[in-house]
Design an enzyme around this catalytic site. Structure first.
Site, PDB file in Angstrom:
ATOM      1  N   GLU A 249       0.877  -1.174   0.000  1.00  0.00           N
ATOM      2  CA  GLU A 249       0.000   0.000   0.000  1.00  0.00           C
ATOM      3  C   GLU A 249       0.908   1.216   0.000  1.00  0.00           C
ATOM      4  O   GLU A 249       1.740   1.360   0.889  1.00  0.00           O
ATOM      5  CB  GLU A 249      -0.913   0.022   1.238  1.00  0.00           C
ATOM      6  CG  GLU A 249      -1.934  -1.089   1.288  1.00  0.00           C
ATOM      7  CD  GLU A 249      -2.940  -1.059   0.147  1.00  0.00           C
ATOM      8  OE1 GLU A 249      -3.104   0.002  -0.494  1.00  0.00           O
ATOM      9  OE2 GLU A 249      -3.528  -2.112  -0.130  1.00  0.00           O
ATOM     10  N   CYS A 283      -2.095   8.907   3.345  1.00  0.00           N
ATOM     11  CA  CYS A 283      -2.085   8.406   1.968  1.00  0.00           C
ATOM     12  C   CYS A 283      -3.431   8.665   1.296  1.00  0.00           C
ATOM     13  O   CYS A 283      -3.536   8.649   0.079  1.00  0.00           O
ATOM     14  CB  CYS A 283      -1.765   6.927   1.966  1.00  0.00           C
ATOM     15  SG  CYS A 283      -2.753   6.039   3.156  1.00  0.00           S
TER      16      CYS A 283
HETATM   17  P1  NAP Z   1       8.967   4.742   3.396  1.00  0.00           P
HETATM   18  O1  NAP Z   1      10.140   5.611   3.428  1.00  0.00           O
HETATM   19  O2  NAP Z   1       8.692   3.954   2.183  1.00  0.00           O
HETATM   20  O3  NAP Z   1       9.099   3.796   4.647  1.00  0.00           O
HETATM   21  C1  NAP Z   1       8.127   2.842   4.976  1.00  0.00           C
HETATM   22  C2  NAP Z   1       8.765   1.733   5.779  1.00  0.00           C
HETATM   23  O4  NAP Z   1       9.669   1.014   4.939  1.00  0.00           O
HETATM   24  C3  NAP Z   1       9.588   2.222   6.962  1.00  0.00           C
HETATM   25  O5  NAP Z   1       9.439   1.318   8.045  1.00  0.00           O
HETATM   26  C4  NAP Z   1      10.993   2.167   6.405  1.00  0.00           C
HETATM   27  O6  NAP Z   1      11.997   2.065   7.382  1.00  0.00           O
HETATM   28  C5  NAP Z   1      10.934   0.910   5.581  1.00  0.00           C
HETATM   29  N1  NAP Z   1      11.989   0.736   4.590  1.00  0.00           N
HETATM   30  C6  NAP Z   1      12.774   1.675   4.010  1.00  0.00           C
HETATM   31  N2  NAP Z   1      13.631   1.093   3.150  1.00  0.00           N
HETATM   32  C7  NAP Z   1      13.401  -0.236   3.179  1.00  0.00           C
HETATM   33  C8  NAP Z   1      13.969  -1.367   2.523  1.00  0.00           C
HETATM   34  N3  NAP Z   1      14.958  -1.237   1.635  1.00  0.00           N
HETATM   35  N4  NAP Z   1      13.468  -2.594   2.787  1.00  0.00           N
HETATM   36  C9  NAP Z   1      12.460  -2.747   3.669  1.00  0.00           C
HETATM   37  N5  NAP Z   1      11.897  -1.719   4.342  1.00  0.00           N
HETATM   38  C10 NAP Z   1      12.355  -0.475   4.097  1.00  0.00           C
HETATM   39  O7  NAP Z   1       7.628   5.577   3.707  1.00  0.00           O
HETATM   40  P2  NAP Z   1       7.386   6.584   4.914  1.00  0.00           P
HETATM   41  O8  NAP Z   1       8.166   7.809   4.604  1.00  0.00           O
HETATM   42  O9  NAP Z   1       7.565   5.949   6.221  1.00  0.00           O
HETATM   43  O10 NAP Z   1       5.810   6.832   4.784  1.00  0.00           O
HETATM   44  C11 NAP Z   1       5.251   7.721   3.894  1.00  0.00           C
HETATM   45  C12 NAP Z   1       4.681   7.006   2.678  1.00  0.00           C
HETATM   46  O11 NAP Z   1       3.775   5.984   3.077  1.00  0.00           O
HETATM   47  C13 NAP Z   1       3.881   7.904   1.801  1.00  0.00           C
HETATM   48  O12 NAP Z   1       4.255   7.719   0.459  1.00  0.00           O
HETATM   49  C14 NAP Z   1       2.445   7.466   2.027  1.00  0.00           C
HETATM   50  O13 NAP Z   1       1.561   7.710   0.982  1.00  0.00           O
HETATM   51  C15 NAP Z   1       2.587   6.038   2.296  1.00  0.00           C
HETATM   52  N6  NAP Z   1       1.442   5.516   3.047  1.00  0.00           N
HETATM   53  C16 NAP Z   1       0.536   4.732   2.391  1.00  0.00           C
HETATM   54  C17 NAP Z   1      -0.570   4.215   3.046  1.00  0.00           C
HETATM   55  C18 NAP Z   1      -1.540   3.335   2.320  1.00  0.00           C
HETATM   56  O14 NAP Z   1      -2.229   2.541   2.954  1.00  0.00           O
HETATM   57  N7  NAP Z   1      -1.635   3.397   1.018  1.00  0.00           N
HETATM   58  C19 NAP Z   1      -0.750   4.471   4.403  1.00  0.00           C
HETATM   59  C20 NAP Z   1       0.186   5.283   5.054  1.00  0.00           C
HETATM   60  C21 NAP Z   1       1.288   5.780   4.353  1.00  0.00           C
HETATM   61  P3  NAP Z   1      12.660   3.372   8.113  1.00  0.00           P
HETATM   62  O15 NAP Z   1      11.920   4.561   7.664  1.00  0.00           O
HETATM   63  O16 NAP Z   1      12.495   3.041   9.534  1.00  0.00           O
HETATM   64  O17 NAP Z   1      14.074   3.385   7.708  1.00  0.00           O
END
Ligand code: NAP
Ligand code: MG
Length: 481
Positions: A249, A283
Site C-alpha cells: 500500500e 495516503c
Molecule cells: P517509506 O520511506 O517507504 O518507509 C516505509 C517503511 O519502509 C519504513 O518502516 C521504512 O523504514 C521501511 N523501509 C525503508 N527502506 C526499506 C527497505 N529497503 N526494505 C524494507 N523496508 C524499508 O515511507 P514513509 O516515509 O515511512 O511513509 C510515507 C509514505 O507511506 C507515503 O508515500 C504514504 O503515501 C505512504 N502511506 C501509504 C498508506 C496506504 O495505505 N496506502 C498508508 C500510510 C502511508 P525506516 O523509515 O524506519 O528506515
C-alpha cells in the site's frame, strides 16, 4: 524523563539493540518520547528464526485461543487509548484527538479479527469423479514480514498484525524508525496476551538494514508493506526473487471533485478535513481539489474562511486542529514543493509558511493554491503535507477526466447533490475507494481498503478480504471406503 531503553521483542524475550533510537517529539524537540533499542540484521534473523519455529504449533492452534488473544489485545488498546494516544501524538505530531482515535481504531481491528477467527469457513463439494469428496480450505502461510510507515504508527501495524495472527501466521514487525513508540506499546500488550513466544516479534531499526534483511529473507513466506512507491517497488522485486507473497500500500494523489450543485458547507468541510487533518500526512489526503467553474469563486472564499479558523500547534494542546509535520526533512520537502508550485505559476491563496510557536517544532500553516493545472508537478507528485491545489474545470466530464489522470489511485471523492453524477463517478473513478459527500480520508475497518495503479499492489487489506493475502488455499481430495 526515564533513562529506560525500550527493547526489541524476539522469541518472547526483551532484547537489547546495538544502538539507541531517540524518539523525538516533532511538536517540541526538547521532549524525548523515549529511547528505543535499535536492532540490526542479526536481531532480525533471530526474529525470523523464532517465528519459523513458533509457526509450527501456532498454525495448528485452536480458533478460540486465537480469538481470546486478539480480544485481549483489542480490549486493552481501547481501554488505554487516551494514554497510548498521547504517546502516539507525541512521537508522530498528530493531534491528541487524532492519536486517541487511532489507538481506539487499532483496538477495533484486533476485536474484529478476534471475531473473524471463528468464521474461517472452507468449502465442501462433490467431485467430477464418482465417490470422491473435495474440500477446499485455507491454511496460514508461515512467517509474515510486516513493514509499516510513520504516519499511522499504530493503526497500520494493527490492521496487518491482527489478520496475520487471526489466520495462524507468525509475524516479524518492523516499524518506521522515526516512531517506534506506538509499535513498542503494542508489542508490550501482545507480550501479556497469552500469545506463545516467537509468534510475534518486534525489531526496531532502519529500513535499509532491518527492513532489507526482513524482506530479502528466504525464510519468510509473505511481506506486507505500507510506505512509499520507491521502497514498495524494491520490496516487491526482492519478494519475487524468493517467491514470497507481497502486498503493497503506497502513496497517492487523491482528487476531491466539487460540482456546481454541491452543498457548499459539505464541500468545505470535506476539503478541509481531507486536505489538512493529520497535517496532510495521510495516503488518503485530498491534495487535488477539482472544482467546477460555477462554484469555484464561492468555494475558494469559503475555504479561505474555514482555513482562517484552523489552529496549528503542539499536538498536546487542546483545541489544536493541525499538529506538527513529522520531522525536519518532511517539513523541508513540503516547503520545497511550495516553491515548485509557485514557480509553475500556481497562485497561493494563503498559508504554506513555517510557523514559530511556543515550543520548538516543525509547524507549517495549511496552504491552498488556485489556478493550477493537473499537469503541474505539484499535482502529479505526492507531497505528504498540508498543501492542496484547486484545479478549475468547466464540466463534470472534465472533472472526472482530471481526477483519473494520475499515476495513483487510492481514494477519490465527489461533492454533489446529483444522483446522476454521483452514480457515474462511482462507476468510472479509477481509484480503490470512492467517497460521495465524504472526505477522501476516513474509512471503515470491516471492509476492504486499497487502491489502484501505483497506490497498491496485491490483495486488499482489512475486512474479510484480508484473508486472501494471509491464507493459502489447499484442495483435498478423498475417496471414502
Ligand atoms: P517509506 O520511506 O517507504 O518507509 C516505509 C517503511 O519502509 C519504513 O518502516 C521504512 O523504514 C521501511 N523501509 C525503508 N527502506 C526499506 C527497505 N529497503 N526494505 C524494507 N523496508 C524499508 O515511507 P514513509 O516515509 O515511512 O511513509 C510515507 C509514505 O507511506 C507515503 O508515500 C504514504 O503515501 C505512504 N502511506 C501509504 C498508506 C496506504 O495505505 N496506502 C498508508 C500510510 C502511508 P525506516 O523509515 O524506519 O528506515
Ligand atoms: Mg519521533
Amino acid at each position: 524523563m526515564s533513562s529506560e531503553v525500550y527493547k526489541n521483542y524476539i522469541n518472547g524475550e526483551w532484547v537489547d539493540g546495538y544502538d539507541v533510537i531517540n524518539n523525538i517529539n516533532p511538536s517540541d524537540t526538547s521532549d524525548v518520547v523515549g529511547h528505543y533499542a535499535k536492532a540490526n540484521s542479526g536481531h532480525c534473523l533471530e526474529a525470523i528464526a523464532a517465528a519459523n519455529t513458533a509457526f509450527d504449533s501456532w498454525s495448528q492452534s485452536g480458533l478460540e485461543q486465537r480469538k481470546n488473544i486478539l480480544d485481549f489485545i483489542g480490549a486493552e488498546l481501547i481501554a488505554r487509548k487516551e494514554e497510548i494516544g498521547a504517546v502516539l501524538a507525541r512521537e508522530e505530531g498528530k493531534t491528541l484527538a487524532e492519536g486517541v482515535g487511532e489507538v481506539g481504531r487499532s483496538g477495533q481491528f484486533f476485536q474484529y479479527y478476534g471475531a473473524e477467527a471463528l468464521r474461517l469457513m472452507g468449502e465442501n463439494t462433490a467431485s467430477v469423479r464418482p465417490g470422491v469428496d473435495v474440500e477446499v480450505h485455507r491454511e496460514p502461510l508461515g512467517v509474515v514480514g510486516i513493514v509499516t510507515p510513520w504516519n499511522f504508527p499504530m493503526a497500520v501495524a494493527a490492521w496487518k498484525v491482527a489478520p496475520a495472527l487471526c489466520y495462524g501466521n507468525a509475524v516479524v514487525l518492523k516499524p518506521a524508525e522515526l516512531v517506534p513508540g506506538s509499535a513498542w506499546l503494542l508489542a508490550e500488550i501482545i507480550s501479556r496476551s497469552g500469545l506463545p513466544a516467537g509468534v510475534f516479534n518486534l525489531v526496531m531499526g532502519s529500513g535499509r538494514e532491518v527492513g532489507e534483511t526482513l524482506c530479502t529473507s528466504a525464510d519468510i513466506q509473505a511481506v506486507t508493506f505500507t510506505g512509499s512507491v520507491d521502497v514498495g517497488r524494491h520490496i516487491a522485486r526482492n519478494a519475487i526473487e524468493n517467491m514470497a507473497r507481497v502486498q503493497l500500500e503506497m502513496g497517492s494523489k487523491n482528487a476531491l471533485v466539487v460540482l456546481n450543485d454541491a452543498d457548499l458547507e459539505t464541500a468545505v468541510q470535506c476539503a478541509v478535513a481531507g486536505a489538512y487533518f493529520g497535517t496532510g500526512q495521510k495516503c488518503t489526503a485530498s491534495s487535488r481539489i477539482i472544482v467546477e467553474s460555477g462554484i469555484h469563486d464561492e468555494f475558494v472564499a469559503a475555504m479561505t474562511d474555514a482555513m482562517n479558523n484552523l489552529v496549528v500547534g503542539n499536538s498536546m494542546t487542546p483545541g489544536v486542529h493541525i499538529g506538527a509535520v513529522v520531522d525536519e526533512r518532511q517539513l523541508n520537502q513540503n516547503l520545497k514543493y511550495m516553491e515548485i508550485a509557485k514557480q509553475e505559476g500556481a497562485q497561493l491563496v494563503q498559508g504554506g509558511e513555517r510557523l514559530t510557536l511556543d515550543t520548538e517544532g516543525y509547524f507549517m500553516s495549511p496552504a491552498l493554491f488556485i489556478n493550477t493545472t493537473n499537469q503541474m508537478q505539484i499535482n502529479r507528485e505526492e507531497v505528504f503535507g498540508p498543501i492542496a491545489c484547486v484545479i478549475k474545470v468547466e464540466s463534470y466530464e472534465a472533472a472526472l477526466e482530471a481526477s483519473n489522470d494520475s499515476d495513483f489511485g487510492l481514494t477519490s471523492g465527489i461533492i454533489t447533490t446529483s444522483l446522476k453524477y454521483a452514480g457515474h463517478f462511482k462507476r468510472h473513478s479509477k481509484s480503490g475507494c470512492v467517497m460521495v459527500n465524504l472526505p477522501t480520508a476516513g474509512t471503515d475497518y470491516h471492509v476492504p481498503f486499497g487502491g489502484r495503479k501505483a497506490s497498491s499492489y496485491g490483495p486488499r487489506e482489512q475486512g474479510q478480504y484480508a484473508r486472501d493475502f494471509y491464507t493459502i488455499i489447499k484442495t483435498n481430495y478423498s475417496k471414502p471406503y
